[in-house]
Design a protein around this motif. Structure first.
Motif, PDB file in Angstrom:
ATOM      1  N   ASN A 147       0.834  -1.212   0.000  1.00  0.00           N
ATOM      2  CA  ASN A 147       0.000   0.000   0.000  1.00  0.00           C
ATOM      3  C   ASN A 147       0.867   1.261   0.000  1.00  0.00           C
ATOM      4  O   ASN A 147       0.523   2.262  -0.650  1.00  0.00           O
ATOM      5  CB  ASN A 147      -0.913  -0.017   1.223  1.00  0.00           C
ATOM      6  CG  ASN A 147      -1.919   1.116   1.214  1.00  0.00           C
ATOM      7  OD1 ASN A 147      -2.636   1.313   0.229  1.00  0.00           O
ATOM      8  ND2 ASN A 147      -1.983   1.867   2.308  1.00  0.00           N
ATOM      9  N   HIS A 184      -9.454  -1.039   4.044  1.00  0.00           N
ATOM     10  CA  HIS A 184      -9.017  -0.779   2.673  1.00  0.00           C
ATOM     11  C   HIS A 184      -9.950  -1.442   1.662  1.00  0.00           C
ATOM     12  O   HIS A 184      -9.551  -1.765   0.547  1.00  0.00           O
ATOM     13  CB  HIS A 184      -7.572  -1.258   2.485  1.00  0.00           C
ATOM     14  CG  HIS A 184      -6.576  -0.412   3.229  1.00  0.00           C
ATOM     15  ND1 HIS A 184      -6.384  -0.528   4.583  1.00  0.00           N
ATOM     16  CD2 HIS A 184      -5.746   0.586   2.802  1.00  0.00           C
ATOM     17  CE1 HIS A 184      -5.455   0.338   4.960  1.00  0.00           C
ATOM     18  NE2 HIS A 184      -5.067   1.033   3.916  1.00  0.00           N
ATOM     19  N   LYS A 211     -14.234   2.448  -2.493  1.00  0.00           N
ATOM     20  CA  LYS A 211     -13.567   3.743  -2.622  1.00  0.00           C
ATOM     21  C   LYS A 211     -14.576   4.840  -2.887  1.00  0.00           C
ATOM     22  O   LYS A 211     -14.506   5.931  -2.288  1.00  0.00           O
ATOM     23  CB  LYS A 211     -12.538   3.687  -3.749  1.00  0.00           C
ATOM     24  CG  LYS A 211     -11.652   4.917  -3.813  1.00  0.00           C
ATOM     25  CD  LYS A 211     -10.525   4.719  -4.805  1.00  0.00           C
ATOM     26  CE  LYS A 211      -9.585   5.920  -4.808  1.00  0.00           C
ATOM     27  NZ  LYS A 211      -8.461   5.747  -5.748  1.00  0.00           N
TER      28      LYS A 211
END
Length: 351
Positions: A147, A184, A211
């Motif tokens: 990441n 995430h 997202k």
């Protein structure tokens, strides 16, 4: 199998990254059903030698004989009497799950930093790559480093073989790993292999709305905060307006009272002025009448000397009754009248 179906959907533009030391190769049949490019990082020399025989049969699979870790770390491969537990870190915590577990060998291995592994992947991708991590105890550190290299977004699918270590207040590796993945957007998981519940193989798929949902959530939070700020400012403005309105009403009442007092004073002043004018007029008339009376009495006194005492009493009384009024000076009149009288007597005598 879910894993086989996943591999079948990958195309030549996709990549599979498999990080070991791993025992999953045989189980997943060396990715023979996928057209994707496969990169295997295997630090165990014995397993790497076995893999090479299969790798040599295809040009779609590349093997790197190194451990994949964060930059700057050294690695030692620890072998145990339970082959599935070979790892790059201390697994003494597993002894509570696997009684009799003991280390049989420890060897130094090469280390490939995560950044260099990422550099070996094709730059163009669809965001559908598959990441397989079978490095017990190293999963979270590897994911964080990927990441940090801004490469996590290329992996929409992640497969992990994890050890469900006992968790305490200060040590909760499995919980921390799952929470990080959920944060995430890898919030959906499927158990690919639960034969050993303490060493499950889990499949995580990235939430395609994650997202966008996060952006919308942040935007909504921003709007909410802005509305709260505006609401607070509006409430404060209303309070100030209310206070100003109350102050204005008080000021208007005070002004009205002042105007009423002024009108009353003006009325009283007008009344007093009218009374003064009336008194002045009356005093003028009285003064005039007294002047006439005094003149008459003086003339009378001239003609009748016995009335002289009465004239003096009248003048004395007038001075006592009107002490502040200007007194009339009759001396000049007396002189004029005496001269007239004397002239009249002379005329009478001449006759």
């Amino acid at each position: 199998m879910i894993f086989d179906d996943l591999l079948a959907r990958l195309g030549t533009q996709d990549t599979v990254a498999h990080i070991g030391p791993s025992v999953l190769y045989e189980r997943f049949r060396f990715y023979r059903r996928t057209a994707a490019h496969v990169v295997i990082a295997e630090p165990d020399p014995s397993r790497a030698a076995i893999n090479n025989r299969e790798v040599s049969r295809t040009n779609r699979v590349d093997q790197i004989e190194s451990a994949v870790l964060a930059a700057g770390r050294r690695a030692e491969l620890r072998r145990y009497n339970f082959d599935a537990l070979s790892a790059l870190c201390d697994l003494d915590a597993l002894k509570s799950l696997f009684p009799g577990l003991r280390e049989t060998e420890r060897i130094a291995v090469n280390v490939l930093p995560v950044a260099e592994l990422i550099a070996k992947f094709p730059q163009n991708h669809r965001g559908l790559d598959l990441l397989v991590i079978d490095s017990l105890g190293e999963e979270l550190d590897i994911l964080k480093e990927i990441n940090a290299q801004d490469a996590l977004e290329r992996f929409s699918n992640i497969v992990l073989r994890i050890a469900r270590l006992p968790e305490s207040t200060d040590f909760a590796p499995t919980k921390n790993l799952l929470e990080w993945l959920a944060a995430h957007h890898y919030d959906r998981s499927v158990v690919l292999d639960g034969t050993d519940p303490d060493l499950p193989v889990l499949y995580f798929q990235r939430n395609p709305l994650g997202k966008n949902l996060e952006q919308q959530t942040n935007l909504a939070a921003s709007f909410r905060a802005e509305n709260e700020t505006r609401g607070a400012a509006l409430t404060d403005a209303h309070a100030k307006i209310k206070k100003t309105d109350e102050d204005l009403r008080v000021a208007l009442r005070l002004q009205s009272a002042s105007q009423d007092d002024l009108k009353d004073l003006q009325r009283q002043h007008a009344e007093l002025r009218a009374d003064k004018q009336s008194q002045d007029e009356l005093l003028r008339k009285v003064t005039q009448k007294l002047s006439y009376a005094s003149d008459y009495l003086r003339r009378l006194a001239i003609d009748t000397p016995e009335a002289a005492g009465l004239v003096e009493d009248v003048q004395s009384s007038a001075g006592e009754n009107f002490p502040n009024e200007p007194s009339t000076d009759f001396s000049a009149l007396d002189d004029e009248e005496d001269e007239a009288t004397d002239s009249a007597i002379d005329d009478n005598e001449s006759r």
